[in-house]
Design a protein around this motif. Structure first.
Motif, PDB file in Angstrom:
ATOM      1  N   THR A  85       0.779  -1.196   0.034  1.00  0.00           N
ATOM      2  CA  THR A  85      -0.043   0.114  -0.033  1.00  0.00           C
ATOM      3  C   THR A  85       0.805   1.269  -0.035  1.00  0.00           C
ATOM      4  O   THR A  85       0.647   2.235  -0.891  1.00  0.00           O
ATOM      5  CB  THR A  85      -0.878  -0.097   1.212  1.00  0.00           C
ATOM      6  OG1 THR A  85      -1.709  -1.155   1.054  1.00  0.00           O
ATOM      7  CG2 THR A  85      -1.825   1.439   1.259  1.00  0.00           C
ATOM      8  N   THR A  89       1.162   4.081  -2.985  1.00  0.00           N
ATOM      9  CA  THR A  89       0.702   5.390  -2.629  1.00  0.00           C
ATOM     10  C   THR A  89       1.712   6.266  -3.205  1.00  0.00           C
ATOM     11  O   THR A  89       1.534   7.361  -3.681  1.00  0.00           O
ATOM     12  CB  THR A  89       0.427   5.479  -1.236  1.00  0.00           C
ATOM     13  OG1 THR A  89      -0.623   4.613  -0.867  1.00  0.00           O
ATOM     14  CG2 THR A  89       0.070   7.019  -0.788  1.00  0.00           C
ATOM     15  N   ALA A 181      -3.049  11.071   2.524  1.00  0.00           N
ATOM     16  CA  ALA A 181      -4.093   9.908   3.347  1.00  0.00           C
ATOM     17  C   ALA A 181      -5.317   9.694   2.458  1.00  0.00           C
ATOM     18  O   ALA A 181      -5.739   8.471   2.258  1.00  0.00           O
ATOM     19  CB  ALA A 181      -4.733  10.790   4.325  1.00  0.00           C
ATOM     20  N   THR A 182      -5.688  10.526   1.431  1.00  0.00           N
ATOM     21  CA  THR A 182      -6.589  10.330   0.494  1.00  0.00           C
ATOM     22  C   THR A 182      -6.107   9.182  -0.810  1.00  0.00           C
ATOM     23  O   THR A 182      -6.992   8.316  -1.168  1.00  0.00           O
ATOM     24  CB  THR A 182      -7.063  11.564  -0.374  1.00  0.00           C
ATOM     25  OG1 THR A 182      -7.497  12.472   0.525  1.00  0.00           O
ATOM     26  CG2 THR A 182      -8.206  11.427  -1.731  1.00  0.00           C
ATOM     27  N   ASP A 184      -3.797   6.918  -0.117  1.00  0.00           N
ATOM     28  CA  ASP A 184      -3.664   5.696   0.740  1.00  0.00           C
ATOM     29  C   ASP A 184      -4.990   5.110   0.879  1.00  0.00           C
ATOM     30  O   ASP A 184      -4.848   3.805   0.754  1.00  0.00           O
ATOM     31  CB  ASP A 184      -3.024   6.249   2.059  1.00  0.00           C
ATOM     32  CG  ASP A 184      -2.638   4.850   2.952  1.00  0.00           C
ATOM     33  OD1 ASP A 184      -3.718   4.544   3.603  1.00  0.00           O
ATOM     34  OD2 ASP A 184      -1.695   4.460   2.638  1.00  0.00           O
ATOM     35  N   LYS A 185      -5.948   5.840   0.982  1.00  0.00           N
ATOM     36  CA  LYS A 185      -7.195   5.449   1.313  1.00  0.00           C
ATOM     37  C   LYS A 185      -7.849   4.649  -0.171  1.00  0.00           C
ATOM     38  O   LYS A 185      -8.333   3.407   0.011  1.00  0.00           O
ATOM     39  CB  LYS A 185      -8.448   6.284   1.531  1.00  0.00           C
ATOM     40  CG  LYS A 185      -9.754   5.745   1.658  1.00  0.00           C
ATOM     41  CD  LYS A 185     -10.881   6.962   2.104  1.00  0.00           C
ATOM     42  CE  LYS A 185     -12.282   6.511   2.365  1.00  0.00           C
ATOM     43  NZ  LYS A 185     -13.024   7.379   2.801  1.00  0.00           N
ATOM     44  N   THR A 188      -5.628   1.649  -0.587  1.00  0.00           N
ATOM     45  CA  THR A 188      -6.074   0.276   0.585  1.00  0.00           C
ATOM     46  C   THR A 188      -7.346  -0.225   0.041  1.00  0.00           C
ATOM     47  O   THR A 188      -7.630  -1.511   0.342  1.00  0.00           O
ATOM     48  CB  THR A 188      -6.247   0.968   1.750  1.00  0.00           C
ATOM     49  OG1 THR A 188      -4.795   1.658   2.221  1.00  0.00           O
ATOM     50  CG2 THR A 188      -6.710  -0.080   3.099  1.00  0.00           C
ATOM     51  N   THR A 189      -8.350   0.544  -0.249  1.00  0.00           N
ATOM     52  CA  THR A 189      -9.672  -0.021  -0.789  1.00  0.00           C
ATOM     53  C   THR A 189      -9.480  -0.962  -1.847  1.00  0.00           C
ATOM     54  O   THR A 189     -10.094  -2.116  -1.766  1.00  0.00           O
ATOM     55  CB  THR A 189     -10.525   0.984  -0.916  1.00  0.00           C
ATOM     56  OG1 THR A 189     -10.606   2.048  -0.055  1.00  0.00           O
ATOM     57  CG2 THR A 189     -11.786   0.643  -1.351  1.00  0.00           C
TER      58      THR A 189
END
Length: 200
Positions: A85, A89, A181-182, A184-185, A188-189
């Motif tokens: 991840t 990212t 963070a966006t 990464d989300k 991750t999803t």
């Protein structure tokens, strides 16, 4: 504008000037006059090296796409280190940097440019996006081989989700790039299932 301005590496200076115009004013402002004004040379200089403006743009895109190879190599070298991840990212943030994101709409809205890119290289009609997709796909295949994602992971579908989602996140130039963070989300999803199902 003087015609006698000597450009040591004319092609590269014209490419750099075009990049400045793209980043500052967007693809709509990219004209041969804007490029030569930015480079500080006569308009005829561009046509001395390129048959027409679309030929110039084709070489510009191919040059900037080739520059992504360094980032693609770094991504592949990260396989087996850190987390999948985090690696993706970082890669998406780099591969969708300001220049690639500025070039993509240029390709999208110029039919002749896309046609020339297709003739120049396989998958060239979506240059930049094609380079990003190739880099992500190769990295995911490496991680699958290393057992860090599920052996039955659908690399093509994962790549499309990451590249398409990444492009949407980075496409709006005005407020700047999305927060880490966006990104990464998103990663991750997309990877949740194949990371959870990998062998323990």
């Amino acid at each position: 504008m003087p015609t006698g301005v000597h450009l040591r590496d004319a092609r590269q200076q014209l490419f750099d000037a075009a990049e400045c115009v793209l980043l500052r004013d967007g693809p709509d402002a990219l004209t041969s006059r804007a490029v030569t004004d930015e480079a500080g040379c006569a308009k005829g200089v561009l046509h001395r090296y390129f048959s027409d403006f679309d030929a110039f743009l084709t070489d510009l895109v191919l040059d900037r796409a080739a520059q992504l190879e360094t980032q693609a190599s770094a991504l592949r070298e990260s396989a087996g280190t850190g987390t999948v991840t985090d690696n993706l990212t970082t890669a998406l943030t780099t591969l969708f940097g300001p220049v690639p994101v500025a070039v993509i709409p240029l390709i999208t809205f110029r039919d002749e440019l896309r046609a020339r890119l297709r003739r120049a290289t396989p998958g060239g009609g979506i240059a930049i996006l094609a380079q990003v997709a190739t880099a992500i796909s190769a990295y995911l295949a490496d991680e699958r081989e290393l057992g860090r994602i599920a052996a039955d992971a659908d690399i093509d579908s994962l790549t499309l989700s990451l590249v398409g989602g990444g492009h949407l996140l980075f496409a709006d130039r005005d407020p700047g790039p999305p927060p880490t963070a966006t990104v990464d989300k998103l990663v991750t999803t997309v990877l949740a299932d194949v990371v959870q199902r990998r062998p323990r």
